[in-house]
Motif scaffolding. Structure first.
Motif, mmCIF file in Angstrom:
data_model
loop_
_atom_site.group_PDB
_atom_site.id
_atom_site.type_symbol
_atom_site.label_atom_id
_atom_site.label_comp_id
_atom_site.label_asym_id
_atom_site.label_seq_id
_atom_site.Cartn_x
_atom_site.Cartn_y
_atom_site.Cartn_z
ATOM 1 N N THR A 1 0.860 -1.187 0.000
ATOM 2 C CA THR A 1 0.000 0.000 0.000
ATOM 3 C C THR A 1 0.893 1.232 0.000
ATOM 4 O O THR A 1 2.132 1.125 0.064
ATOM 5 N N GLU A 2 0.274 2.384 -0.020
ATOM 6 C CA GLU A 2 1.054 3.636 0.028
ATOM 7 C C GLU A 2 1.801 3.769 1.350
ATOM 8 O O GLU A 2 2.850 4.424 1.422
ATOM 9 N N ASP A 3 1.264 3.167 2.410
ATOM 10 C CA ASP A 3 1.851 3.348 3.737
ATOM 11 C C ASP A 3 2.781 2.210 4.172
ATOM 12 O O ASP A 3 3.422 2.311 5.223
ATOM 13 N N GLY A 4 2.828 1.130 3.419
ATOM 14 C CA GLY A 4 3.688 0.023 3.822
ATOM 15 C C GLY A 4 3.202 -1.303 3.278
ATOM 16 O O GLY A 4 2.405 -1.358 2.332
ATOM 17 N N THR A 5 3.664 -2.375 3.919
ATOM 18 C CA THR A 5 3.319 -3.732 3.487
ATOM 19 C C THR A 5 2.174 -4.266 4.344
ATOM 20 O O THR A 5 2.314 -4.394 5.565
ATOM 21 N N GLN A 6 1.061 -4.548 3.707
ATOM 22 C CA GLN A 6 -0.092 -5.123 4.403
ATOM 23 C C GLN A 6 0.060 -6.641 4.399
ATOM 24 O O GLN A 6 0.277 -7.265 3.354
ATOM 25 N N MET A 7 -0.035 -7.250 5.601
ATOM 26 C CA MET A 7 0.146 -8.694 5.715
ATOM 27 C C MET A 7 -0.905 -9.294 6.638
ATOM 28 O O MET A 7 -1.269 -8.697 7.659
ATOM 29 N N VAL A 8 -1.367 -10.456 6.286
ATOM 30 C CA VAL A 8 -2.209 -11.256 7.163
ATOM 31 C C VAL A 8 -1.377 -12.486 7.546
ATOM 32 O O VAL A 8 -0.934 -13.233 6.666
#
Length: 438
Positions: free
Chosen positions: A410-417
């Protein structure tokens, strides 16, 4: 501690350039889970591991050991005759002798070295210990074993003192005995001090692994069940493998990457054995703490052994002795390539929750890894995190220590589940964020 460590000084009949020749002696008390034939067969394997040739075996049927000579004077005289007939220079008892029993038997066999199963196992451990900690642990067990037996070792000097006439109040035997006792106690205290320091270093390493959130597995099992072979097969490790009892003593830890990318550790521990000397359990307690602190135990068993059930019970008894009897465990029957098809099927039906594998051929390893992955995920939680681009180290940690269910940028960083252990989830707590739908 190079070479085979002798518990007692060599007797005059020891042959420096030749292999030791032994007569084995066992007592059949009846009703034992280990038939005397199987117990002596294992003692013979221990002797071969120590490079000792077995010339003969003798058994005595007794409800309880004779308090003076363990086997009774008549059988002791028969042992003496058999020693002469075979040219043996060593007698090995299948059970631990008390210091007084040892002394009395040695009097009946003045030119023959007499040891018991405990002493033999200690010799083997002394030969196979490699690490500094392993050598210290074995020496401590040896010193504590020898200390109460020192009087018998200096009996010849004691006899000189008693026959020395007037003016011999303190003879050579007594002074040497007291000197050796003092030195032994001093060395025991020093070994314990050194082991406390080494154990502190090991404890620090264990705490660091615990804080990392890595799922930890310990391989336990009867000696020669194939634990090292299994470790090598699962992790491409290079642990020593040999068809002998106690081929390896020092614990070996290796990493294993699960199919989903998560890293776990497997630690191969010292093998157990029937009548394992209590002193060795105590001496190796810091090493065996690896078992207590593991998240899962793989109880590796030789599927082809005729004493399979008794060996499993012996392992459970040692686990109980170190307080690990309640640990989560998975039974793994190894060496199944040596089983006929019908026995393989029957074993699977008898132990439906166990894994049947052959570390040698690779049979069943995929299924075992799948079970390990299930166990590693059992206590895990699912979290959603948003990791800033400046924390690439945490992204790497997520891949190594957790199962990544989803990942995108994303624009703000790495999205992880992530599916992770409670410890690992705590590390990512400050980056918790709802899942961003694309």
């Amino acid at each position: 501690m190079g070479g085979r460590q002798r518990i007692y000084p060599e007797t005059a009949s020891d042959k420096a350039d030749n292999q030791d020749i032994a007569v084995l002696v066992g007592v059949d008390s009846g009703g034992d889970t280990w038939p005397i034939e199987e117990s002596l067969a294992e003692l013979e394997r221990l002797a071969r591991t120590a490079d000792i040739r077995v010339a003969d075996m003798l058994t005595q049927r007794l409800d309880r050991p004779n308090p003076r000579t363990f086997i009774g004077s008549g059988k002791a005289n028969e042992v003496a005759d058999r020693v002469k007939q075979t040219g043996a220079n060593l007698v090995i008892f299948d059970d631990e002798l008390s210091p007084s029993q040892q002394l009395n038997v040695e009097k009946l066999l003045p030119d023959t070295r007499v040891i018991d199963r405990t002493a033999l196992i200690l010799e083997i451990f002394a030969t196979h210990a490699v690490s500094r900690e392993g050598k210290l642990q074995v020496e401590l067990a040896q010193q504590e074993y020898v200390l109460p037996r020192l009087r018998g070792m200096w009996g010849h000097l004691e006899r000189e003192r008693l026959g020395g006439g007037r003016g011999t109040r303190f003879g050579a035997g007594e002074s040497q005995l007291e000197t050796d006792r003092r030195l032994a106690r001093k060395r025991i205290a020093e070994l314990k001090r050194l082991l406390v320091a080494v154990a502190g270093e090991r404890d620090l390493q264990r705490k660091q692994r615990a804080r990392s959130g890595v799922f930890r597995i310990a391989l336990v099992g009867y000696t020669n069940a194939g634990k090292s072979t299994l470790l090598n097969a699962l992790t491409d490790a290079d642990a020593l493998v040999a068809d002998m009892l106690f081929a390896t003593l020092d614990s070996t830890t290796r990493r294993l990457e699960l199919p989903e990318g998560r890293l776990i550790t497997l630690t191969d521990t010292v093998g157990f054995i029937n009548k394992l000397p209590h002193g060795l359990v105590e001496a190796f307690r810091s090493t065996l703490d690896e078992v207590n602190e593991a998240d899962l135990l793989l109880h590796v068993t030789d599927a082809t052994s005729p004493m399979r059930e008794s060996q499993m019970q012996a392992v459970r008894e040692v686990l109980g002795e170190i307080g690990a009897h309640a640990k989560r465990n998975l039974v793994v029957f190894n060496k199944t390539d040596g089983l006929p098809a019908e026995e393989h099927e029957a074993l699977g039906k008898r132990y439906p929750t166990a894994e049947l594998v052959s570390a040698l051929t690779g049979e069943g390893l995929d299924s075992l890894i799948g079970r390990i992955a299930e166990e590693a995920a059992r206590d895990s939680v699912t979290i959603s995190v948003l990791i800033p681009f400046t924390r690439g180290d945490l992204v790497q940690r997520a891949h190594e220590h957790a199962q990544v269910l989803a990942e995108h940028y994303t624009e703000d960083g790495t999205q992880m589940v992530l599916r992770a252990s409670q410890e690992t989830a705590t590390v990512f707590a400050q980056f918790s964020a709802p899942v961003i739908e694309e």
